[in-house]
Design a protein around this motif. Sequence first.
Motif, short mmCIF file in Angstrom:
data_model
loop_
_atom_site.label_atom_id
_atom_site.label_comp_id
_atom_site.label_asym_id
_atom_site.label_seq_id
_atom_site.Cartn_x
_atom_site.Cartn_y
_atom_site.Cartn_z
N TYR A 187 0.06 16.32 5.49
CA TYR A 187 0.31 14.95 5.07
C TYR A 187 -0.87 14.48 4.23
CZ TYR A 187 3.77 14.85 8.87
OH TYR A 187 4.82 15.11 9.70
N GLU A 188 -0.57 13.86 3.10
CA GLU A 188 -1.61 13.22 2.29
C GLU A 188 -1.48 11.72 2.48
OE1 GLU A 188 -2.51 14.51 -1.84
OE2 GLU A 188 -2.06 12.42 -2.34
N LEU A 189 -2.50 11.09 3.09
CA LEU A 189 -2.47 9.68 3.40
C LEU A 189 -3.24 8.90 2.34
CD1 LEU A 189 -3.16 9.84 7.26
CD2 LEU A 189 -1.00 10.12 6.03
N GLY A 190 -2.61 7.87 1.79
CA GLY A 190 -3.23 7.06 0.75
C GLY A 190 -3.14 7.71 -0.61
N ASN A 191 -3.33 6.91 -1.65
CA ASN A 191 -3.31 7.44 -3.02
C ASN A 191 -4.47 6.95 -3.86
OD1 ASN A 191 -2.52 4.78 -3.31
ND2 ASN A 191 -0.89 5.22 -4.80
N ALA A 249 0.84 -1.20 0.00
CA ALA A 249 0.00 0.00 0.00
C ALA A 249 0.87 1.24 0.00
CB ALA A 249 -0.93 0.01 1.21
N THR A 250 0.23 2.39 -0.25
CA THR A 250 0.86 3.69 -0.09
C THR A 250 0.29 4.31 1.18
OG1 THR A 250 1.20 4.05 -2.45
CG2 THR A 250 1.11 6.00 -1.06
N TYR A 251 1.12 4.55 2.16
CA TYR A 251 0.67 5.08 3.43
C TYR A 251 0.69 6.62 3.44
CZ TYR A 251 1.26 0.24 4.85
OH TYR A 251 1.16 -1.13 4.94
N VAL A 252 1.82 7.19 3.09
CA VAL A 252 1.92 8.65 2.97
C VAL A 252 2.27 8.95 1.52
CG1 VAL A 252 3.05 10.75 3.77
CG2 VAL A 252 2.68 8.84 5.36
N ASN A 253 1.35 9.61 0.80
CA ASN A 253 1.56 9.86 -0.62
C ASN A 253 2.34 11.13 -0.88
OD1 ASN A 253 1.09 9.12 -3.39
ND2 ASN A 253 -0.33 10.85 -3.51
N THR A 289 -7.95 7.46 -5.26
CA THR A 289 -8.86 8.58 -5.46
C THR A 289 -10.21 8.31 -4.80
OG1 THR A 289 -7.80 9.09 -7.58
CG2 THR A 289 -10.00 10.03 -7.19
N GLY A 290 -10.66 9.28 -4.02
CA GLY A 290 -11.91 9.15 -3.30
C GLY A 290 -11.76 8.66 -1.88
N LYS A 291 -10.55 8.16 -1.52
CA LYS A 291 -10.33 7.62 -0.17
C LYS A 291 -9.13 8.27 0.52
CE LYS A 291 -12.36 3.09 -1.18
NZ LYS A 291 -12.14 1.62 -1.15
N ARG A 292 -8.65 9.37 -0.01
CA ARG A 292 -7.49 10.01 0.58
C ARG A 292 -7.87 10.82 1.83
NH1 ARG A 292 -5.28 13.04 -4.62
NH2 ARG A 292 -7.54 13.39 -4.77
N VAL A 293 -6.87 11.02 2.69
CA VAL A 293 -7.05 11.79 3.92
C VAL A 293 -5.93 12.81 4.00
CG1 VAL A 293 -7.06 11.68 6.44
CG2 VAL A 293 -8.19 9.89 5.13
N TRP A 294 -6.28 14.03 4.46
CA TRP A 294 -5.27 15.07 4.63
C TRP A 294 -5.21 15.50 6.09
CZ3 TRP A 294 -8.51 14.93 0.38
CH2 TRP A 294 -7.86 14.77 -0.86
N LEU A 295 -4.03 15.49 6.66
CA LEU A 295 -3.78 15.98 8.01
C LEU A 295 -2.99 17.27 7.89
CD1 LEU A 295 -2.75 12.65 9.78
CD2 LEU A 295 -5.03 13.66 9.59
N THR A 296 -3.58 18.37 8.35
CA THR A 296 -2.99 19.69 8.16
C THR A 296 -2.70 20.34 9.50
OG1 THR A 296 -4.29 19.93 6.13
CG2 THR A 296 -3.31 21.94 7.04
N THR A 297 -1.53 20.91 9.64
CA THR A 297 -1.16 21.65 10.85
C THR A 297 -0.65 23.03 10.47
OG1 THR A 297 1.06 20.67 10.78
CG2 THR A 297 -0.57 19.60 12.20
N THR A 298 -0.97 24.03 11.28
CA THR A 298 -0.44 25.37 11.08
C THR A 298 0.31 25.78 12.34
OG1 THR A 298 -2.44 26.46 11.92
CG2 THR A 298 -2.36 25.97 9.55
N TRP A 299 1.18 26.78 12.19
CA TRP A 299 2.08 27.17 13.27
C TRP A 299 2.02 28.67 13.46
CZ3 TRP A 299 4.18 22.83 15.39
CH2 TRP A 299 4.10 21.66 14.62
N GLN A 300 2.12 29.10 14.70
CA GLN A 300 2.06 30.52 15.01
C GLN A 300 3.23 31.26 14.37
OE1 GLN A 300 1.96 30.92 19.26
NE2 GLN A 300 -0.23 30.50 19.41
N TYR A 301 2.93 32.44 13.85
CA TYR A 301 3.98 33.27 13.29
C TYR A 301 4.88 33.77 14.42
CZ TYR A 301 6.17 36.81 10.33
OH TYR A 301 7.06 37.55 9.62
N GLY A 302 6.17 33.65 14.23
CA GLY A 302 7.11 34.12 15.25
C GLY A 302 7.47 33.04 16.24
N THR A 303 6.53 32.61 17.09
CA THR A 303 6.84 31.61 18.11
C THR A 303 6.95 30.21 17.54
OG1 THR A 303 4.51 31.17 18.63
CG2 THR A 303 5.58 32.98 19.82
N GLN A 304 6.31 29.96 16.39
CA GLN A 304 6.32 28.66 15.74
C GLN A 304 5.69 27.56 16.60
OE1 GLN A 304 7.63 27.78 12.30
NE2 GLN A 304 6.84 29.88 12.46
N ARG A 305 4.80 27.97 17.53
CA ARG A 305 4.05 26.98 18.29
C ARG A 305 2.87 26.51 17.45
NH1 ARG A 305 3.85 30.49 23.80
NH2 ARG A 305 2.56 31.73 22.40
#
Length: 311
Positions: A167-171, A150-154, A173-189
């Motif tokens: 992160y794009e999980l799976g490849n 399988a393809t775990y992280v595409n 079409t129609g079953k992919r999952v996206w995990l998205t994170t953002t970070w504070q400007y400056g502190t990078q938290r």
Amino acid sequence: MRRVRLDMPVPGAARSSNDKLFYTYDVLGRKTALRSGSANGPLLATWGYDTVRKGALTSSTRKGTGPDGNTYDYTIKVNNYDVLGRPRSVTYIIPSVEGVGTSYTFGTNYHLDGTVQSLGMPAAGGLTGEALVFTYDDYRRPTRLTSNLATYVNNTLYTPTGKPLQYELGNTTGKRVWLTTTWQYGTQRLASSRGDRENITGSDRHAVYDYDDAATSPPSPTPPWPALRSSASATTTCAASPTPGARPVAPAPTTPPTPPSGALLPTGSPTPTTSPATAPRRSSTAPVPMAVHYRPPAPTPMPVPVAWTRR
């Protein structure tokens, strides 16, 4: 499989808290045996060397208590090394009384820059054997994880400062999952994290994080999730996702980060005009920036003999 450090007291052994550990060494000063109580006491662990590669560990064995209360050998055996002295094949041998098999062999291959090229996983627990393959970008950051099954992280996107953005999980079409994170400007938290499934309306999880005055230091890069010390608030919402089938995009700062001193900006790169103290908060509708505003210095590769070629 239970795993313990061989230079530590063995769990399950009947020894007092004041027990002493006695080591035996070979002529090169390498540990060969560990005993309890005295130099002739019960044997806890042994080490062997040189038979697979001169100067290298061949195997290590600890004495452990099995489920039936008896003592058994738990062994880690190195089958071969590569030219740089890294184990390429390792076998874990456990007693049959554990009820999960007796021998499992793992394999590892490396790129010439030291990054892991692939991992061989044995069949176990009703699962077939599998070979995991890693792909990296020009900065040796992992971008894909695939296998013969399988393809775990595409795909993986990073911020200009090297933090994981999406992160794009799976490849499929129609079953992919996206995990998205953002970070504070400056502190990078960590500012927010979101999970989206393809063709599903709304996010499965959308958490936004705020911090109190005690959380003043940036988070450790590993793991990327900071500890929320007395967090003022951490809210989770379900926001409407993009058009079904469309890939969700990660929020991005409205002003690019300031490059480090001496960094070269590509032609036409914008120059930050807003200080971190007055920078606006990230917009949830801003697209992912596709251009890197500065190019960090490339890592220094490992010295490679001219005659070597990548396997």
